[in-house]
Write a protein that holds these residues in place. Structure first.
Motif, PDB file in Angstrom:
ATOM      1  N   ASP A 187      -5.183   0.442  -2.807  1.00 30.57           N
ATOM      2  CA  ASP A 187      -6.129  -0.383  -2.045  1.00 30.57           C
ATOM      3  C   ASP A 187      -6.290  -1.748  -2.709  1.00 30.57           C
ATOM      4  O   ASP A 187      -6.313  -2.791  -2.047  1.00 30.57           O
ATOM      5  CB  ASP A 187      -7.503   0.304  -1.979  1.00 30.57           C
ATOM      6  CG  ASP A 187      -7.469   1.610  -1.194  1.00 30.57           C
ATOM      7  OD1 ASP A 187      -6.460   1.876  -0.526  1.00 30.57           O
ATOM      8  OD2 ASP A 187      -8.467   2.355  -1.277  1.00 30.57           O
ATOM      9  N   ASP A 234       0.838  -1.198   0.000  1.00 28.25           N
ATOM     10  CA  ASP A 234       0.000   0.000   0.000  1.00 28.25           C
ATOM     11  C   ASP A 234       0.875   1.250   0.000  1.00 28.25           C
ATOM     12  O   ASP A 234       0.698   2.175  -0.818  1.00 28.25           O
ATOM     13  CB  ASP A 234      -0.898  -0.042   1.245  1.00 28.25           C
ATOM     14  CG  ASP A 234      -1.893   1.097   1.306  1.00 28.25           C
ATOM     15  OD1 ASP A 234      -1.767   2.045   0.516  1.00 28.25           O
ATOM     16  OD2 ASP A 234      -2.804   1.046   2.153  1.00 28.25           O
ATOM     17  N   LYS A 266     -11.222   1.237   4.976  1.00 28.78           N
ATOM     18  CA  LYS A 266     -10.447   2.425   4.638  1.00 28.78           C
ATOM     19  C   LYS A 266     -11.221   3.675   5.048  1.00 28.78           C
ATOM     20  O   LYS A 266     -12.454   3.704   4.988  1.00 28.78           O
ATOM     21  CB  LYS A 266     -10.174   2.476   3.133  1.00 28.78           C
ATOM     22  CG  LYS A 266      -9.365   1.294   2.599  1.00 28.78           C
ATOM     23  CD  LYS A 266      -7.925   1.348   3.060  1.00 28.78           C
ATOM     24  CE  LYS A 266      -7.111   0.202   2.447  1.00 28.78           C
ATOM     25  NZ  LYS A 266      -5.720   0.162   2.974  1.00 28.78           N
ATOM     26  N   TYR A 288     -15.528   1.739   2.708  1.00 24.97           N
ATOM     27  CA  TYR A 288     -15.075   3.125   2.880  1.00 24.97           C
ATOM     28  C   TYR A 288     -15.916   3.782   3.966  1.00 24.97           C
ATOM     29  O   TYR A 288     -17.134   3.937   3.823  1.00 24.97           O
ATOM     30  CB  TYR A 288     -15.172   3.888   1.554  1.00 24.97           C
ATOM     31  CG  TYR A 288     -14.200   3.336   0.543  1.00 24.97           C
ATOM     32  CD1 TYR A 288     -12.883   3.777   0.509  1.00 24.97           C
ATOM     33  CD2 TYR A 288     -14.586   2.341  -0.351  1.00 24.97           C
ATOM     34  CE1 TYR A 288     -11.981   3.245  -0.399  1.00 24.97           C
ATOM     35  CE2 TYR A 288     -13.686   1.796  -1.257  1.00 24.97           C
ATOM     36  CZ  TYR A 288     -12.387   2.266  -1.274  1.00 24.97           C
ATOM     37  OH  TYR A 288     -11.494   1.731  -2.165  1.00 24.97           O
ATOM     38  N   GLY A 299      -7.378   6.591  10.256  1.00 24.26           N
ATOM     39  CA  GLY A 299      -7.208   5.195   9.853  1.00 24.26           C
ATOM     40  C   GLY A 299      -6.978   4.291  11.047  1.00 24.26           C
ATOM     41  O   GLY A 299      -7.526   3.197  11.130  1.00 24.26           O
TER      42      GLY A 299
END
Ligand code: SF4
Length: 211
Positions: free
Chosen positions: A105, A14, A95, A131, A41
């Motif tokens: 992602d 990532d 996320k 999300y 996060g």
């Protein structure tokens, strides 16, 4: 995995896909800093990191499941892995932000799928990214193109870690949201090195990954 190879962290894929310099600063130089995005996060992953099992709507959900691949030299963990009644398995990542197709992602999720296939001996054909800001899920199909791109990214990360090389700054819009902005000093370094924009690394765009 070679005996002297500690393995590539799934999170490094990532980081690399976002910016190779960010990957090297974190995984070679051990630099870390927080900003509002990393803190969001971390808060989002708090529940997933607790590592427990739940049962919902006919599926078993494992949180913070350790993952590895001997073949690819990968280690890490999945936010959640769903085990469905029909025997299928799919990783689901959480996320921050709104639903959007982001190459990094998809690469990280596909790397998780490659680990699960090796660990469990079953095909893992799809996964999903949830999300948080938009409370929406995006399905990801692990097709041949994404699998090849993921294997290529893993090889590039391994090469970066073996050499200990710190790539030049990308010095573009990505830096604005990067928690390492102050440690990295992208504008100052690019100016000092006399780099023009063509010499700065640009990974494939999300649109190119979608093609
Ligand atoms: S500030 Fe920019 S160049 Fe530096 S690590 Fe972050 S994204 Fe990469």
């Amino acid at each position: 995995m070679a005996a002297d190879d500690e393995g590539v962290m799934l999170s490094a894929i990532d980081h690399y896909a976002y910016c190779p310099r960010r990957c090297a600063l974190i995984h070679v130089e051990q630099v870390w800093d927080e900003n509002v995005f990393t803190l969001q996060g971390a808060a989002l992953h708090e529940r997933a990191d607790e590592g427990f099992t739940t049962f919902e709507a006919g599926k078993r959900i494992e949180r913070a499941l350790p993952l590895w691949s001997e073949e690819l030299g990968l280690i890490g963990k999945a936010d959640t892995v769903e085990f469905l009644a029909d025997g299928s398995v799919r990783p689901v990542e959480y996320k921050r932000g709104a639903r959007a197709a982001r190459a990094q992602d998809d690469l990280q999720l596909c790397a998780q799928a490659l680990c699960l296939e090796e660990m469990l001996g079953v095909p893992v054909t799809t996964g999903a990214i949830f999300y948080h800001a938009s409370r929406r899920t995006r399905e990801v199909v692990f097709d041949d193109k994404l699998r090849a791109a993921t294997r290529e990214a893993i090889a590039q990360v391994r090469d970066l870690l073996r050499t200990g090389r710190i790539p030049p700054p990308v010095n573009d819009a990505r830096c604005r949201d990067c928690s390492l902005l102050h440690a990295c000093q992208p504008q100052a370094l690019a100016a000092a090195a006399g780099l023009d924009e063509d010499e700065l690394f640009t990974p494939p765009s999300d649109e190119e990954m979608e093609e």
